[in-house]
Design a protein around this motif. Structure first.
Motif, PDB file in Angstrom:
ATOM      1  N   PRO A 183       0.846  -1.197   0.000  1.00 10.97           N
ATOM      2  CA  PRO A 183       0.000   0.000   0.000  1.00 10.97           C
ATOM      3  C   PRO A 183       0.882   1.247   0.000  1.00 10.97           C
ATOM      4  O   PRO A 183       1.949   1.282   0.614  1.00 10.97           O
ATOM      5  CB  PRO A 183      -0.803  -0.121   1.295  1.00 10.97           C
ATOM      6  N   VAL A 184       0.443   2.279  -0.706  1.00  8.28           N
ATOM      7  CA  VAL A 184       1.236   3.493  -0.787  1.00  8.28           C
ATOM      8  C   VAL A 184       1.426   4.130   0.586  1.00  8.28           C
ATOM      9  O   VAL A 184       2.368   4.908   0.804  1.00  8.28           O
ATOM     10  CB  VAL A 184       0.585   4.486  -1.776  1.00  8.28           C
ATOM     11  N   GLU A 185       0.533   3.784   1.539  1.00  3.49           N
ATOM     12  CA  GLU A 185       0.651   4.353   2.886  1.00  3.49           C
ATOM     13  C   GLU A 185       1.926   3.917   3.603  1.00  3.49           C
ATOM     14  O   GLU A 185       2.258   4.459   4.659  1.00  3.49           O
ATOM     15  CB  GLU A 185      -0.566   3.977   3.728  1.00  3.49           C
ATOM     16  N   ILE A 186       2.672   2.976   3.019  1.00  3.91           N
ATOM     17  CA  ILE A 186       3.954   2.611   3.611  1.00  3.91           C
ATOM     18  C   ILE A 186       4.917   3.793   3.617  1.00  3.91           C
ATOM     19  O   ILE A 186       5.866   3.847   4.403  1.00  3.91           O
ATOM     20  CB  ILE A 186       4.572   1.409   2.850  1.00  3.91           C
ATOM     21  N   LEU A 187       4.636   4.766   2.729  1.00  2.00           N
ATOM     22  CA  LEU A 187       5.491   5.948   2.620  1.00  2.00           C
ATOM     23  C   LEU A 187       4.973   7.115   3.469  1.00  2.00           C
ATOM     24  O   LEU A 187       5.557   8.206   3.422  1.00  2.00           O
ATOM     25  CB  LEU A 187       5.588   6.389   1.152  1.00  2.00           C
ATOM     26  N   ILE A 188       3.875   6.878   4.221  1.00  2.00           N
ATOM     27  CA  ILE A 188       3.237   7.936   5.016  1.00  2.00           C
ATOM     28  C   ILE A 188       3.448   7.616   6.508  1.00  2.00           C
ATOM     29  O   ILE A 188       3.336   6.454   6.929  1.00  2.00           O
ATOM     30  CB  ILE A 188       1.732   8.025   4.706  1.00  2.00           C
ATOM     31  N   PRO A 189       3.712   8.618   7.320  1.00  2.00           N
ATOM     32  CA  PRO A 189       3.776   8.365   8.771  1.00  2.00           C
ATOM     33  C   PRO A 189       2.485   7.733   9.274  1.00  2.00           C
ATOM     34  O   PRO A 189       1.389   8.039   8.787  1.00  2.00           O
ATOM     35  CB  PRO A 189       3.991   9.766   9.356  1.00  2.00           C
ATOM     36  N   GLU A 190       2.604   6.830  10.238  1.00  2.00           N
ATOM     37  CA  GLU A 190       1.445   6.057  10.695  1.00  2.00           C
ATOM     38  C   GLU A 190       0.296   6.946  11.169  1.00  2.00           C
ATOM     39  O   GLU A 190      -0.864   6.660  10.900  1.00  2.00           O
ATOM     40  CB  GLU A 190       1.866   5.106  11.819  1.00  2.00           C
TER      41      GLU A 190
END
Length: 719
Positions: A183-190
């Motif tokens: 998921p692209v959210e791997i690059l976003i802070p939790e």
């Protein structure tokens, strides 16, 4: 199946193979030696049949391919598996090479014994080059992606990463393998991931190229958990597999450079759509919003400035006959169903008619219900025209093969009947009744022979007597005949161009063709009208030849025959050249007139085109190849003297028993010593022990040796 039927099937199969000119079809014996060679093989390989028969298949391969054992391996694999396929370089007779697709099929008899191989070769050099260019284009695209100085992340409609560039690895400190599929959210802070998912979902519902970070700072996360500020620009790419989000990630100082890279990428996509005549549309179900690509505006011949796509504005552009189906497809999408691929016609604002091919792909939301559709639309007008021309040509070719075979057999039968009736008339004595009956039967047989002549004309098997012809002189010379044909209530107008090129054609058959066309024009003008006959020099270019695959580009002499009659529907025009097809009342026509014209034009190396509309008349255009000035054409007159007879020995070789019997009687009646043989093998045996002064032989015969081969072997033995 009878021997005669096998003979017919063999001839028809041979005609079919010879008619397939785009494929080299080669028959091999079990050892790999060539036993059959079609015209397509001669065109592709450069060898004539006489010089290649009996040669090993290895002669057709480059030396390095033979050394590698490729030919033997192909035959062994085909023998073991029944069929094998290979691609590689091949050699022509002149030494040039081409890249070929080869299919080898093992042939077995009813007992399963290997009796040979069928080898079909197709030149795919252009396709291979296109694939190479496509691969190079793909590599250039990947190189372009890698050359972008910022991180580029491409995400599918489910939010998973499908492609990243090397700079992404450097910026986020993940390897490519660790990122793709995540998921692209791997690059976003939790702590920001939930908000990012909501923004991503909203973006899918209202896609547009935009700067998500404009006016505020955004944070990204590296593999070690460290956070850093970024600017992110987003764009949506519609593909048949679904929407893709292209994210360009950079620091604020590099924002301008990233915008330029994105603009270049969009322009590249537009150029690709323009080259392929493809456009795409995004239709959001909830709002009904429709977004068109620039390519789709070009396909429809519209301007983005003056046309706003919607269901209501689009409907008037659809051809009336296709509008209902077009709207039914729209209703299916409204109910969450994906319509099947379809063709439909449009009428552009300039009045031109185009045929389009459309495919839908749904965009699914989290509940597997389509929230939008992507439609790809391609202009396939020329492709469909070419496909229709090819289907029509294949149909006419098949009918011609069947008709020619039937006419050949009927000619044999009628030859027996006519010859025996001639003999019967000589033996009739003084019986007037016998004379009357035989004369009536002979007349009927001759009329039957005329019908078979017309069928042979359609099948392009009639004997022609071509010579150099001045078309203007010929057309002007038969004007009175045409006048008697069409009657006094039809006015004939001639428009003969000056300096019309010469052509080589059978003048009698050309005159007959023009009379047939005049007859049809007369029937289309029962209350009178006008018949126009025009000549001109014409050049048929490559674009025209692409629409009619049996036409070679070049110079032609054109004869145009136009009437002001009732015209024809498209359905009738599609069948007018078929033998026995007629729209006249029963007994008013044979349906062979136009089919004879069609066959004569094809046999003469020409082309015939017809255009007609109901109520607006019909125009036939005959195109005959131009005789170049540097060509010299000789026409010899043959003087036929009355047969005087003699005592020499004549060998007659004919597999048809009836024809052979008639020929023996007629030639024997002139005093000659006649020897007969039913096939080439028997004839060769007779030549070994008989003194023969002359041999008359059929061409197509059973037994593996035809008349031409027999004549060559006979000449060799007599030397």
């Amino acid at each position: 199946m009878s021997e005669n039927e096998l003979h017919i099937n063999e001839r028809q199969f041979r005609q079919f193979i010879e008619g397939v000119r785009d494929y080299a079809i080669i028959m091999l014996d079990p050892t790999g030696r060539i036993i059959s060679w079609n015209a397509g093989a001669e065109r592709l390989k450069g060898y004539r049949e006489a010089e290649i028969l009996g040669q090993s298949m290895e002669r057709l391969y480059p030396p390095e391919t033979v050394a590698a054992g490729t030919p033997a391996r192909l035959l062994a694999k085909a023998a073991a598996e029944g069929r094998c396929e290979d691609e590689g370089w091949r050699t022509r007779k002149d030494g040039t090479r081409f890249f070929a697709n080869v299919v080898v099929t093992a042939l077995r008899d009813e007992a399963g014994e290997l009796i040979g191989f069928a080898k079909v070769t197709r030149d795919i050099t252009e396709r291979r080059e296109a694939e190479r260019r496509l691969q190079a284009h793909s590599e250039r695209a990947e190189a372009l992606l890698e050359a972008v100085p910022d991180a580029v992340v491409i995400v599918d409609h489910n939010g998973r990463i499908i492609t990243v560039n090397a700079q992404t690895e450097a910026v986020f400190r993940y390897s490519r393998a660790e990122l793709i599929g995540q998921p692209v959210e791997i690059l976003i802070p939790e702590r920001l991931q939930a908000a990012h998912i909501a923004e991503r979902t909203a973006y899918h519902r209202a896609p547009a190229v935009r700067q998500m970070g404009a006016g505020r700072d955004l944070l990204a996360r590296r593999s070690n958990g460290g956070e850093f500020p970024v600017d992110v620009s987003l764009s949506l790419l519609a593909t048949p597999e679904g929407n893709l989000i292209i994210s360009t990630i950079r620091d604020g100082t590099q924002r301008k450079a990233a915008e330029l890279a994105l603009r270049a990428s969009e322009e590249q996509l537009k150029r690709a759509e323009n080259i392929a005549r493809i456009g795409s549309a995004w239709w959001e179900i909830g709002s009904g919003t429709i977004n068109w690509s620039d390519g789709l505006y070009r396909v429809y011949g519209l301007s983005r400035d003056t046309f706003s796509p919607s269901q209501h504005s689009l409907a008037p552009l659809i051809h009336p006959d296709d509008r209902d189906q077009f709207m039914r497809d729209r209703e299916l999408t409204g109910h969450g169903l994906c319509p099947p691929p379809s063709d439909y016609r449009i009428i552009r604002p300039d009045g031109t008619l185009r045929r389009l091919y459309r495919e839908f792909a749904p965009v699914l939301d989290g509940t597997d219900i389509p929230c939008a559709y992507i439609a790809s639309v391609q202009d396939v007008t020329e492709r469909r025209q070419t496909e229709e021309q090819l289907r029509q040509a294949q149909k006419m070719e098949a009918i011609g093969n069947l008709t020619g075979g039937m006419a050949h057999d009927f000619n044999n039968l009628l030859g027996i009947v006519i010859a025996n009736l001639d003999l019967l008339r000589e033996l009739k004595g003084e019986d007037a009744d016998v004379d009357e009956l035989s004369q009536e039967a002979l007349g009927a047989a001759i009329r039957g022979a005329e019908l078979t002549r017309r069928l042979l004309a359609f099948a392009r098997q009639q004997p022609l007597q071509p010579r150099r012809v001045d078309v203007n002189e010929l057309v002007g010379g038969i004007t009175k005949l045409l006048g008697r044909t069409v009657g006094e209530d039809v006015e004939i107008s001639l428009d003969l161009a000056t300096d019309v090129w010469p052509t080589v054609v059978d003048p009698a058959q050309l005159e007959s063709s023009l009379v047939n066309l005049a007859n049809n024009s007369r029937d289309a003008m029962p209350s009178g009208g006008r018949l126009f006959v025009k000549t001109a020099n014409s050049h048929l270019d490559a674009d025209y030849a692409a629409l009619y695959h049996d036409v070679a580009p070049g110079d032609y002499v054109e004869i145009q025959v136009h009437d002001t009659g009732t015209g024809m529907s498209a359905e009738i025009m599609g069948r007018i050249f078929e033998p026995f097809y007629t729209t006249k009342e029963q007994g008013k026509g044979t349906g062979l007139g136009l089919s004879m014209v069609f066959g004569f034009m094809k046999q003469s190396g020409g082309h015939i085109n017809v255009y007609s509309e109901l109520g607006l008349g019909t125009t036939f255009r005959l195109y005959l190849p131009r005789l170049a000035q540097e060509e010299v054409w000789y026409s010899e007159s043959i003087l036929v003297e009355e047969a005087l007879g003699g005592t020499e020995s004549i060998l007659i070789v004919e597999d048809n028993t009836g024809l052979r019997r008639v020929a023996v009687r007629q030639i024997g009646g002139l005093g000659y010593r006649v020897i007969e043989a039913e096939d080439a093998n028997v004839a060769l045996e007779l030549l070994e022990r008989e003194n023969v002064d002359l041999m008359l032989t059929d061409i197509v015969m059973p037994g593996g040796i035809d008349g031409i081969q027999l004549a060559r072997q006979a000449c060799t033995r007599l030397r």
